[in-house]
Design a protein around this motif. Structure first.
Motif, PDB file in Angstrom:
ATOM      1  N   THR A  68      -4.182 -16.490   0.229  1.00 20.99           N
ATOM      2  CA  THR A  68      -4.711 -15.206   0.686  1.00 20.99           C
ATOM      3  C   THR A  68      -6.201 -15.356   0.975  1.00 20.99           C
ATOM      4  O   THR A  68      -6.845 -16.290   0.487  1.00 20.99           O
ATOM      5  CB  THR A  68      -4.522 -14.116  -0.385  1.00 20.99           C
ATOM      6  OG1 THR A  68      -5.304 -14.460  -1.540  1.00 20.99           O
ATOM      7  CG2 THR A  68      -3.063 -13.974  -0.785  1.00 20.99           C
ATOM      8  N   THR A  75       2.705  -2.498  -2.001  1.00 25.74           N
ATOM      9  CA  THR A  75       2.281  -2.986  -0.687  1.00 25.74           C
ATOM     10  C   THR A  75       1.134  -2.157  -0.133  1.00 25.74           C
ATOM     11  O   THR A  75       0.336  -2.653   0.663  1.00 25.74           O
ATOM     12  CB  THR A  75       3.449  -2.960   0.314  1.00 25.74           C
ATOM     13  OG1 THR A  75       3.812  -1.604   0.613  1.00 25.74           O
ATOM     14  CG2 THR A  75       4.653  -3.689  -0.248  1.00 25.74           C
ATOM     15  N   LYS A 128      -3.748  -3.107  -1.194  1.00 22.31           N
ATOM     16  CA  LYS A 128      -3.961  -4.473  -0.713  1.00 22.31           C
ATOM     17  C   LYS A 128      -4.429  -5.404  -1.820  1.00 22.31           C
ATOM     18  O   LYS A 128      -3.989  -6.557  -1.910  1.00 22.31           O
ATOM     19  CB  LYS A 128      -4.975  -4.479   0.435  1.00 22.31           C
ATOM     20  CG  LYS A 128      -4.478  -3.866   1.733  1.00 22.31           C
ATOM     21  CD  LYS A 128      -5.504  -4.060   2.836  1.00 22.31           C
ATOM     22  CE  LYS A 128      -4.999  -3.542   4.175  1.00 22.31           C
ATOM     23  NZ  LYS A 128      -4.920  -2.068   4.213  1.00 22.31           N
ATOM     24  N   GLU A 150      -1.100  -8.651   4.852  1.00 23.26           N
ATOM     25  CA  GLU A 150      -0.507  -7.417   4.349  1.00 23.26           C
ATOM     26  C   GLU A 150       0.987  -7.401   4.620  1.00 23.26           C
ATOM     27  O   GLU A 150       1.528  -8.278   5.310  1.00 23.26           O
ATOM     28  CB  GLU A 150      -1.155  -6.185   4.988  1.00 23.26           C
ATOM     29  CG  GLU A 150      -0.970  -6.084   6.490  1.00 23.26           C
ATOM     30  CD  GLU A 150      -1.727  -4.907   7.087  1.00 23.26           C
ATOM     31  OE1 GLU A 150      -2.782  -4.525   6.537  1.00 23.26           O
ATOM     32  OE2 GLU A 150      -1.267  -4.371   8.108  1.00 23.26           O
ATOM     33  N   VAL A 169      -2.117   0.316   6.253  1.00 21.52           N
ATOM     34  CA  VAL A 169      -1.891  -0.882   7.045  1.00 21.52           C
ATOM     35  C   VAL A 169      -2.552  -0.717   8.398  1.00 21.52           C
ATOM     36  O   VAL A 169      -2.924   0.376   8.801  1.00 21.52           O
ATOM     37  CB  VAL A 169      -0.380  -1.154   7.246  1.00 21.52           C
ATOM     38  CG1 VAL A 169       0.294  -1.436   5.926  1.00 21.52           C
ATOM     39  CG2 VAL A 169       0.291   0.015   7.957  1.00 21.52           C
ATOM     40  N   ASN A 200      -8.606  -0.265   1.073  1.00 16.68           N
ATOM     41  CA  ASN A 200      -7.650  -0.882   0.160  1.00 16.68           C
ATOM     42  C   ASN A 200      -6.242  -0.357   0.383  1.00 16.68           C
ATOM     43  O   ASN A 200      -5.268  -1.053   0.115  1.00 16.68           O
ATOM     44  CB  ASN A 200      -8.062  -0.628  -1.293  1.00 16.68           C
ATOM     45  CG  ASN A 200      -7.199  -1.393  -2.275  1.00 16.68           C
ATOM     46  OD1 ASN A 200      -6.911  -2.570  -2.078  1.00 16.68           O
ATOM     47  ND2 ASN A 200      -6.757  -0.726  -3.328  1.00 16.68           N
TER      48      ASN A 200
END
Length: 419
Positions: free
Chosen positions: A149, A132, A135, A298, A180, A177
């Protein structure tokens, strides 16, 4: 530093699945999820230890904080942080550990084997967390199982960046990348701006390192979240919410959110989390494109910033997570209230009011939401944490005024995750 709640504190009956004198350790006490967790678990008569690397953290002043603890900032010394946490677990005989921000979640799961086997950490394995965190990897997994996506590019060289710059539609988004939230997100409107944005990130060689920013399709719509609880890859609870206002205004942390019921989003999130064999809670974030179709952005692998909304709507994720940790079983609520709204009175709201154009219209919008029924997390019976937070916000605002105005405060807020 220790503080027990008053004897007259109002308590709720705990479910039969809960045992007596269960102690829960909650990290990141300076952030709003920790306060919401301390309150809801404290009302259910859990012993709640709130901890932070800040010596003054809002949850320390909650009547529901049974004990408080200070640990080393994991960004500065991760091993010292783990050692401090181990000492806190031993001192208070902790049964359940709930990391509630991005940094402490990563550190706890990375060093999970250092903790005693009788301590429950109801969260995914570290390897799943890494999926997770990346990304590009997460979006590739979603594409493989048919979840829409945004078009995403990962340049491997400056030559590839030039090709991407010539081919993509604008505006476009540059984002890190890893991690969050809205930290590090930039919007570009031309190939020249795209090249400049990479230069400003420090790119001066012929090869872009593995974790350098992604170039992604701009998705203009608002954010819709699926909040979920899974047990060993099996879905147990789902709740959906719409971020009707965010900071930054273009998309980011919630300022105003509304509970919704969106089964199509739940289906997509469930398929993804089942594929990942998820365990514990997750926030799966979608944004709507120009046609109103949701696209995965995400996964937040921990308790999310606007957890108050779910609790107030009837889905007490912290209590359910403790049930999972202690018994392995979860009894989901029969339903929850749709249309419940919460306004977060914090730096995001302040920055939207002062650091953007149209602030008067925005102030009217917030006031209208409040007058028509939106709630705030403020509890008059537990007001001290809010007083502390407002004093901290005032101090930050004063520093921002000296250092460069509200834009300085806005930049610092954008860098906070899960606050």
């Amino acid at each position: 530093m220790e503080k027990r709640p008053p004897e007259h504190a109002q308590r709720q009956e705990r479910p039969e699945s809960e045992t007596e004198e269960v102690t829960v350790l909650v990290t990141a006490a300076q952030r709003k999820p920790a306060l919401a967790i301390a309150r809801t678990l404290g009302k259910r008569e859990y012993e709640v230890v709130v901890a932070s690397h800040h010596r003054i953290a809002q949850s320390f002043f909650s009547r529901y904080a049974t004990h408080t603890a200070v640990y080393t900032d994991p960004k500065r010394n991760e091993r010292a942080f783990v050692a401090d946490l181990l000492a806190t677990v031993a001192r208070y005989d902790v049964d359940v550990l709930l990391p509630t921000d991005h940094v402490t979640t990563i550190s706890v799961l990375r060093f999970r084997d250092r903790f005693a086997s009788d301590l429950s950490i109801p969260a995914v394995e570290y390897e799943t967390l890494l999926a997770t965190e990346d990304k590009a990897r997460l979006l590739s997994i979603a594409d493989d199982i048919g979840i829409p996506t945004p078009d995403t590019h990962r340049p491997g060289s400056l030559a590839e960046l030039e090709e991407i710059a010539a081919e993509i539609d604008y505006p476009a988004v540059i984002k890190h990348n890893k991690g969050v939230g809205a930290s590090g997100v930039q919007y570009v409107t031309s190939p020249a701006e795209l090249r400049s944005a990479y230069d400003s990130s420090g790119e001066s060689t012929q090869h872009i390192e593995r974790d350098w920013p992604l170039v992604q399709e701009y998705v203009p719509g608002e954010t819709h979240d699926v909040n979920a609880l899974f047990a060993e890859g099996e879905p147990r609870v789902a709740f959906t919410a719409h971020r009707t206002s965010t900071f930054p205004r273009s998309g980011g942390r919630a300022v105003i959110t509304e509970s919704t019921r969106e089964p199509e989003l739940v289906d997509s999130a469930t398929r993804l989390l089942e594929h990942l064999e998820w365990h514990g809670v997750a926030e799966v974030e979608f944004k709507l494109d120009a046609d109103g179709d949701p696209k995965l952005m995400e996964i937040n692998p921990r308790i999310w910033g606007n957890i108050d909304l779910a609790i107030r709507a009837g889905v007490d994720f912290p209590a359910l997570l403790c049930d999972l940790a202690l018994t392995g079983a979860v009894t989901p609520p029969m339903s929850y209230a749709v249309g419940r709204k919460v306004i977060w009175i914090d730096e995001g709201l302040a920055s939207n009011l002062w650091a953007s154009s149209g602030r008067l219209d925005y102030a009217r919008y917030v006031a209208r939401e409040y007058v028509t029924g939106a709630e705030t997390p403020v509890e008059l019976s537990d007001v001290a944490p809010h007083v502390v937070r407002l004093l901290q916000l005032g101090a930050r605002g004063a520093r921002a005024a000296v250092q460069g105005g509200w834009q300085t405060l806005a930049s610092s807020v954008a860098g906070e995750s899960g606050a």
